[in-house]
Design a protein around this motif. Structure first.
Motif, PDB file in Angstrom:
ATOM      1  N   UNK A  82       0.953  -1.182  -0.081  1.00 23.35           N
ATOM      2  CA  UNK A  82       0.180   0.009   0.108  1.00 23.35           C
ATOM      3  C   UNK A  82       1.024   1.336   0.065  1.00 23.35           C
ATOM      4  N   UNK A  83       1.094   1.704  -1.012  1.00 24.51           N
ATOM      5  CA  UNK A  83       2.304   2.735  -1.450  1.00 24.51           C
ATOM      6  C   UNK A  83       3.474   2.096  -0.908  1.00 24.51           C
ATOM      7  N   UNK A  84       4.341   2.908   0.108  1.00 21.41           N
ATOM      8  CA  UNK A  84       5.483   2.226   0.560  1.00 21.41           C
ATOM      9  C   UNK A  84       5.317   1.451   1.894  1.00 21.41           C
ATOM     10  N   UNK A  85       4.287   1.031   2.150  1.00 26.81           N
ATOM     11  CA  UNK A  85       3.929   0.240   3.278  1.00 26.81           C
ATOM     12  C   UNK A  85       3.539  -1.130   2.856  1.00 26.81           C
ATOM     13  N   UNK A  86       3.845  -2.395   3.730  1.00 25.90           N
ATOM     14  CA  UNK A  86       3.336  -3.444   3.434  1.00 25.90           C
ATOM     15  C   UNK A  86       2.636  -3.749   4.567  1.00 25.90           C
ATOM     16  N   UNK A  87       1.189  -4.377   4.338  1.00 27.97           N
ATOM     17  CA  UNK A  87       0.291  -4.718   5.334  1.00 27.97           C
ATOM     18  C   UNK A  87       0.315  -6.210   5.132  1.00 27.97           C
ATOM     19  N   UNK A  88       0.420  -6.858   6.585  1.00 23.96           N
ATOM     20  CA  UNK A  88       0.489  -8.383   6.651  1.00 23.96           C
ATOM     21  C   UNK A  88      -0.208  -8.819   7.715  1.00 23.96           C
ATOM     22  N   UNK A  89      -1.285  -9.815   7.469  1.00 34.76           N
ATOM     23  CA  UNK A  89      -2.107 -10.425   8.320  1.00 34.76           C
ATOM     24  C   UNK A  89      -1.310 -12.079   8.349  1.00 34.76           C
ATOM     25  N   UNK A  90      -0.993 -12.386   9.603  1.00 40.32           N
ATOM     26  CA  UNK A  90      -0.421 -13.632   9.867  1.00 40.32           C
ATOM     27  C   UNK A  90      -0.961 -14.361  11.125  1.00 40.32           C
TER      28      UNK A  90
END
Length: 227
Positions: free
Chosen positions: A156-164
């Protein structure tokens, strides 16, 4: 089975490290207390006046968080553990969603520039992570799994969104649902997620008296005359 398809800019997930952090958060204070409405935060649609944005920004700053980096999600049976909310790295965001049987889903938002996915090489050289058994594109996200854990991630843009989560506690369908539902918190959701004003006073960094005012900041360990 391993897919060799590539995405132009998505960092490989460090699954074991992510899961270790999840368990650490749970052990050190995420507990079982859900958000005030006892459900996972989702699209607000809330009636009533909007929370004061300046106050929300102040609460985020007190918790060392960037308000725009706070994300929320929802999954059937899971609720946000308010005690788990905290900063990741310099300006990232992390939280844990729990369900009554003990299952946990960790949400993390991190600034990871110049990321690139490469399923062929597996974990980074020299790491103690489990080898990947699955790495594949799933819609707009990447799904990765080891024998014990799995995660979904997207840029998401320069972010990484993680669900783990662990494969034993959270099945893929539930994790995928949480990943698809993840979104940046609006003002109503920020009001639910952020610690109340004054609650984070004890979490501020402690100013050290042994750091010199100039130089590289190394501690001042000079021994006095008394030894």
């Amino acid at each position: 089975m391993t897919s060799r398809s590539r995405s132009p800019r998505l960092r490989p997930l460090l699954l074991t490290a992510t899961l270790t952090t999840t368990l650490a958060l749970a052990a050190t204070g995420c507990g079982t207390e859900p958000a005030p409405d006892t459900r996972a935060a989702g699209p607000s649609g809330s009636a009533g006046p909007a929370p004061d944005r300046a106050e929300l920004e102040a609460r985020a700053s007190a918790a060392q968080l960037v308000a725009e980096h706070v994300w929320v999600t929802e999954a059937a049976g899971y609720a946000l553990a308010r005690q788990s909310v905290g900063v990741l790295g310099d300006d990232g965001f992390g939280s844990v969603y729990t369900e009554p049987e003990g299952g946990q889903i960790k949400l993390s938002v991190e600034r990871l520039p110049h990321a690139d996915a490469d399923c062929a090489d597996g974990p980074a050289s020299g790491s103690e992570q489990e080898p990947l058994v699955t790495c594949e594109r799933d819609g707009e996200q990447w799904y990765r799994a080891t024998e014990s854990g799995h995660a979904y991630a997207r840029e998401q843009g320069d972010l990484v969104v993680t669900l783990s989560g662990t494969r034993q506690e959270v099945d893929r369908a539930t994790l995928r649902s949480a990943a698809l539902a993840a979104h940046r918190a609006d003002d109503y959701e920020l009001d639910q997620v952020l610690p109340p004003a004054g609650e984070t006073a004890g979490r501020q960094p402690v100013e050290r008296g042994d750091l010199p005012p100039v130089g590289d900041g190394a501690p001042n360990n000079d021994v006095g005359a008394s030894g």
